[in-house]
Design a protein around this motif. Structure first.
Motif, PDB file in Angstrom:
ATOM      1  N   LYS A  34       0.845  -1.186   0.000  1.00 44.46           N
ATOM      2  CA  LYS A  34       0.000   0.000   0.000  1.00 44.46           C
ATOM      3  C   LYS A  34       0.889   1.247   0.000  1.00 44.46           C
ATOM      4  O   LYS A  34       1.863   1.330   0.757  1.00 44.46           O
ATOM      5  N   SER A  35       0.538   2.222  -0.881  1.00 51.50           N
ATOM      6  CA  SER A  35       1.315   3.461  -0.932  1.00 51.50           C
ATOM      7  C   SER A  35       0.363   4.608  -1.248  1.00 51.50           C
ATOM      8  O   SER A  35      -0.814   4.409  -1.533  1.00 51.50           O
ATOM      9  N   ARG A  36       0.924   5.838  -1.177  1.00 50.37           N
ATOM     10  CA  ARG A  36       0.118   7.042  -1.444  1.00 50.37           C
ATOM     11  C   ARG A  36       0.754   7.860  -2.579  1.00 50.37           C
ATOM     12  O   ARG A  36       1.302   8.932  -2.389  1.00 50.37           O
ATOM     13  N   ARG A  53       0.363  -5.230   2.974  1.00 46.92           N
ATOM     14  CA  ARG A  53      -1.056  -5.467   3.270  1.00 46.92           C
ATOM     15  C   ARG A  53      -1.498  -6.737   2.550  1.00 46.92           C
ATOM     16  O   ARG A  53      -0.789  -7.247   1.652  1.00 46.92           O
ATOM     17  N   LEU A  55      -4.977  -8.105   0.529  1.00 50.82           N
ATOM     18  CA  LEU A  55      -6.330  -7.835   0.052  1.00 50.82           C
ATOM     19  C   LEU A  55      -7.072  -9.166  -0.035  1.00 50.82           C
ATOM     20  O   LEU A  55      -6.566 -10.130  -0.602  1.00 50.82           O
ATOM     21  N   VAL A  72      -9.257  -5.193   3.647  1.00 55.19           N
ATOM     22  CA  VAL A  72      -7.824  -4.868   3.743  1.00 55.19           C
ATOM     23  C   VAL A  72      -7.338  -5.394   5.080  1.00 55.19           C
ATOM     24  O   VAL A  72      -7.895  -5.054   6.126  1.00 55.19           O
ATOM     25  N   LYS A  74      -4.063  -6.050   7.768  1.00 52.41           N
ATOM     26  CA  LYS A  74      -2.708  -5.615   8.116  1.00 52.41           C
ATOM     27  C   LYS A  74      -2.143  -6.538   9.177  1.00 52.41           C
ATOM     28  O   LYS A  74      -2.885  -7.244   9.851  1.00 52.41           O
ATOM     29  N   THR A 106       0.778  -1.248 -10.460  1.00 51.99           N
ATOM     30  CA  THR A 106       0.134  -0.392  -9.452  1.00 51.99           C
ATOM     31  C   THR A 106      -1.217   0.074  -9.986  1.00 51.99           C
ATOM     32  O   THR A 106      -1.324   0.483 -11.140  1.00 51.99           O
ATOM     33  N   PRO A 122      -5.865   5.042  -1.600  1.00 48.49           N
ATOM     34  CA  PRO A 122      -4.564   4.343  -1.563  1.00 48.49           C
ATOM     35  C   PRO A 122      -4.287   3.656  -2.904  1.00 48.49           C
ATOM     36  O   PRO A 122      -5.198   3.279  -3.641  1.00 48.49           O
ATOM     37  N   GLN A 123      -2.975   3.487  -3.216  1.00 49.08           N
ATOM     38  CA  GLN A 123      -2.539   2.789  -4.415  1.00 49.08           C
ATOM     39  C   GLN A 123      -1.997   1.418  -4.006  1.00 49.08           C
ATOM     40  O   GLN A 123      -1.272   1.296  -3.019  1.00 49.08           O
ATOM     41  N   TRP A 124      -2.378   0.440  -4.754  1.00 47.99           N
ATOM     42  CA  TRP A 124      -1.993  -0.947  -4.446  1.00 47.99           C
ATOM     43  C   TRP A 124      -0.993  -1.427  -5.504  1.00 47.99           C
ATOM     44  O   TRP A 124      -1.264  -1.336  -6.696  1.00 47.99           O
TER      45      TRP A 124
END
Length: 867
Positions: A34-36, A53, A55, A72, A74, A106, A122-124
């Motif tokens: 997971k990133s932003r 993470r 999914l 999601v 964690k 991504t 969020p970007q996966w």
């Protein structure tokens, strides 16, 4: 190709454990980062570091409907998966692959129900393109099958996705709950009806297609000619295909030979497998037989161990500790040994209870060892109960004998001795716990013990009452008043020598003050000490109509035996009635005979002054009203008997006085006021003095008899001489009506009625009057109980609805009168007396509380006039 995390069964089980209890089924679980928006940005990497993470796609069936979710997960501190966020796929609106990522791994998922649309989703990032395609295809399939619609897809070539799905059909599982288990579904190109922003066919490809079509259209004018041309080309292509097939015949023969050789090998392999299968089946049967025998041996071993443990427990129950056996059969009952005796009793009760069926398995109840042990315990119980009962009977008798033998315990000449049972009760309390255990072991043993205690203590109580009553009479000095009150021989102008005999009624009150609380306390102590299941009599040290019940200041806790109830059901209401009857029978044995000493005091007081029966009757009434407890039945009976004896003695005096009045008719030619008329006024004055605010029934009945016989005798005397009959009646009736005693009786009776209705108001005024002798009026409102607030409370309680209170005064006056002719004059006097008292109260309020407002005297006078 590396194994995808979507095929990791442990990961799937971890996800299922994380959502356990939600009734959801995990369809796909895959690891992501997971990133932003870190791609293509040079900002601080700290905020945009990728976080691991998982999914998980899950579904939940509810009737005919199926719901789909994206979870999601964690990792917690301990490395355990836990739910982080939950998205409903029905809100999925867009799937966008990020173009800034060169790898194409991504993507972002857009939901239309997010509260804050200003925050970038969020970007996966997946590990590879295969994982990305696998996840996205599964999401699209679920949206199509479950929700019936597809989200918007951006940045993905649909044709590329369809080709990948055909090549990787087994690798895209979609879990479907069916009877045959999970079934893999394949995404084909025709199923992907996705709206994409990127065009399906590029412009270059479109130009090539148009050029190709142009070669066919160019130079052709009719459709039939074009169709013929296509047919010829098709036949040429088919001929070329047949030629190619014929040229490949040697290759086909070689392939067929290889297939035949492979078939022979397969047949040989099948034969070998059948042989091995038979051998394995025989081996499996042998293994099952061995396992069966091993299981039986293991079960037998476990059962033997359990049996040994159960037998050990049973033997422990059946074992009688030597120290308890010695204590129960031959131990001492001294005070120092009572702790051991109580422990032995507790163990014996527990052991007997443990051998009963609810506590003991029914299968053991019929065992010989259990029966023998139960018989042994019963023998121990009977032996201990017999020994303890014999000791307690002797102990009670020895305590009482010791006290009776010591004269200092009783009243002596010149010294009244208040009975003191503190030491006796203290010694008895030592064995209170023992009595509780005897009750739990054998309730039938309490009957003889109770009789022994009552028999011994009855001797002590009667001796104390006899000595106290004798010394009370001997130490009371009072002159005897004559019983001849209305004798005709006594002249009308002669005064009867009236001595002060208040010490007589004081002596009777002292007798009750000392012994009634003592008897109540003894009843209460006996009920608790001897384990009667009845309610508490009265609180320890509580008052009996204003008097202290406790005979001793240090004996305020007589009812508290310092023990706890062993049987929690002892205080149940269902048992109380039967126990109460048994308690009253025992109290009869405990206190019977003591009434004779009370009778002796009553008879002695009657001989000194018969009118003191009025005071003694009032004193007895106060004590009767204070005895409400059921367990003090004998004390209440004693007071009732005393009241009856006092009434009987007073009735005897009234009869003798009436007989003296009747003797007047024998004297012929009596003129003027008869002697018994003024003497009746003196007698009535004395009787009113002795009432002291108590019940008037006794005196009113006497008045009725006196007045009736007086007027009957007067009529008879007047008939002896008709010439002077009227003048004799006139003088005597006038003397009777206008006597000072009549006025005094009216005043006292009216005051009693006023104070009965307005006692709190005029008591408040009396307290103010008393304080005005010592302090200034302005200081009175600061005294305890006399503040302005207290005044307002008194006014509210006394003058709220004052008209009803005045009406109640009238009703009470009317109720007490048997002669309606006297009511108007008495009511006028009552209103005048009340107005005078209220006037005095109003003047006091004006002096002490000048700012306070109360009804004026004029208003009260108008109210009384209207009544």
């Amino acid at each position: 190709m590396a194994k995808s995390s979507a095929d990791d069964e442990e990961l799937r089980r971890a996800c299922e454990a994380a959502i356990e209890g939600t009734k959801q089924t995990v369809v796909l679980s895959i690891r992501v980062a997971k990133s932003r928006g870190v791609w293509g940005k040079s900002g601080k990497l700290g905020r945009h570091m990728a976080k691991p993470r998982v999914l998980a796609l899950s579904t939940k069936s509810k009737g005919q409907r199926t719901k789909a979710f994206l979870r999601v997960m964690k990792y917690s501190t301990g490395g355990v998966l836990e739910p982080a966020k939950l998205y409903k796929l029905k809100h999925l609106s867009k799937v966008e692959v990020i173009t800034n990522d060169p790898s194409g791994c991504t993507f972002m998922l857009g939901f239309d129900n997010l509260r804050s649309q200003s925050v970038a989703p969020p970007q996966w990032t997946m590990r590879n393109i295969d994982d990305r395609n696998r996840l996205l295809l599964t999401i699209l399939n679920i949206c199509k099958d479950v929700l019936g619609r597809l989200p918007k897809v951006v940045g993905i070539d649909v044709v590329e996705m369809a080709l990948w799905a055909k090549e990787n059909t087994p690798a895209v599982p979609s879990q479907q709950n069916s009877e045959s288990g999970p079934v893999a579904s394949t995404v084909v190109e025709g199923d992907l009806k996705v709206t994409v922003e990127k065009e399906l066919v590029s412009q270059v490809e479109e130009e090539d297609m148009e050029a190709l079509l142009g070669t066919y259209v160019m130079g052709i004018g009719e459709a039939e000619a074009f169709s013929e041309r296509l047919k010829r080309e098709l036949l040429a292509l088919e001929a070329a295909n047949v030629h190619a097939i014929l040229e490949s015949e040697p290759l086909i023969d070689e392939v067929l030979q290889g297939l035949e050789s492979a078939t022979n090998c397969v047949d040989d392999m099948d034969e070998w497998l059948r042989i091995f299968n038979v051998k394995l089946r025989h081996m499996r049967e042998d293994i099952e037989s061995i396992e069966t025998r091993n299981n039986k041996l293991e079960m037998q071993s476990v059962n033997n161990k359990a049996l040994i443990q159960e037998l050990d427990k049973l033997l422990e129950r059946l074992r009688v500790p030597s120290e308890y056996a010695a204590c129960l059969t031959g131990g001492s009952f001294d005070e120092s040994c009572m702790l051991q005796n109580v422990e032995a009793c507790e163990w014996l009760a527990s052991a007997l209870h443990g051998l009963e069926v609810p506590k003991l398995d029914p299968g053991y109840a019929s065992m010989r060892a259990v029966k023998e042990k139960r018989a042994e315990l019963e023998k121990l119980k009977s032996t201990f109960v017999r020994r303890a009962s014999e000791f307690l009977r002797n102990y009670f008798a020895s305590l009482v004998d010791f006290m009776i033998g010591d004269k200092s315990y009783f009243s002596q000449r010149g010294q009244l001795k208040r009975p003191d049972h503190a030491d006796l009760r203290y010694k008895c309390r030592t064995y209170a716990r023992l009595l509780q255990h005897l009750k739990s072991l054998d309730k039938s043993c309490l009957g003889p013990l109770r009789k022994a205690y009552c028999s011994s203590l009855n001797l002590l109580l009667r001796r104390e009452a006899r000595e106290f009553a004798n010394e009370l009479r001997a130490s009371t000095k009072a002159s005897r008043n004559p019983t001849v009150w209305l004798e005709a021989s006594t002249g009308s102008n002669q005064n009867v020598n009236v001595a002060d005999t208040s010490s007589v009624s004081d002596a009777y009150a002292k007798m009750l003050t000392i012994f009634i609380p003592l008897l109540v306390d003894e009843s209460s102590f006996f009920a608790h000490f001897m384990c009667f299941e009845v309610p508490t009599l009265i609180p320890p040290g509580g008052p009996v109509n204003g008097n202290k019940t406790g005979g001793n200041d240090d004996d305020t806790n007589d009812d508290d035996l310092g023990i706890m109830d062993i049987d929690d059901n002892d205080s149940k209401a269902g048992k109380t009635s039967g126990e109460l009857g048994a308690l009253n029978e025992s109290l009869q044995d405990l206190l019977d005979g003591i009434q004779e000493d009370f009778y002796a005091v009553v008879d002695w007081a009657y001989k000194i002054d018969p009118l003191r029966c009025i005071s003694m009757h009032g004193i007895t009434e106060r004590y009767i009203s204070g005895q409400k407890a059921d367990a003090a039945g004998f004390v209440r009976l004693l007071l009732d008997a005393l009241e009856s004896r006092i009434s009987m003695q007073f009735s005897r005096f009234v009869e003798e006085a009436c007989h003296q009045i009747e003797r007047n008719e024998r004297n012929v030619r009596q003129m003027g006021v008869l002697s018994y008329v003024p003497r009746f006024a003196i007698l009535a004055t004395r009787m009113e003095q002795y009432i002291q605010g108590q019940s008037r029934d006794l005196v009113d009945q006497a008045y009725t008899k006196f007045v009736t016989i007086m007027f009957v005798t007067l009529e008879k005397i007047s008939q002896t001489d008709q010439k002077y009959a009227d003048i004799l009646l006139l003088e005597n009736y006038a003397a009777f009506q206008n006597s000072e005693a009549y006025e005094q009786a009216c005043t006292r009776h009216i005051s009693m009625i006023i104070y009965y209705q307005f006692e709190r108001l005029f008591q408040f005024a009396r307290r103010i009057e008393e304080l005005m002798y010592t302090i200034m009026p302005e200081e009175i409102p600061f005294q305890l109980g006399l503040s302005k607030v207290d005044l307002r409370k008194v006014l509210k309680s006394s003058l709220t609805g004052v008209d009803k209170s005045i009406a109640s005064m009238y009703k009470k006056l009317q109720k007490n009168l048997t002669s309606e002719e006297l009511l108007p004059s008495l009511w006028d006097k009552c209103k005048k007396e009340f107005l005078d008292k209220y006037d005095s109260f109003a003047q006091l309020v004006e002096k002490v509380y000048p700012q306070e407002q109360i009804p004026s005297v004029a208003e009260m006078r108008e109210l009384l006039a209207s009544m």
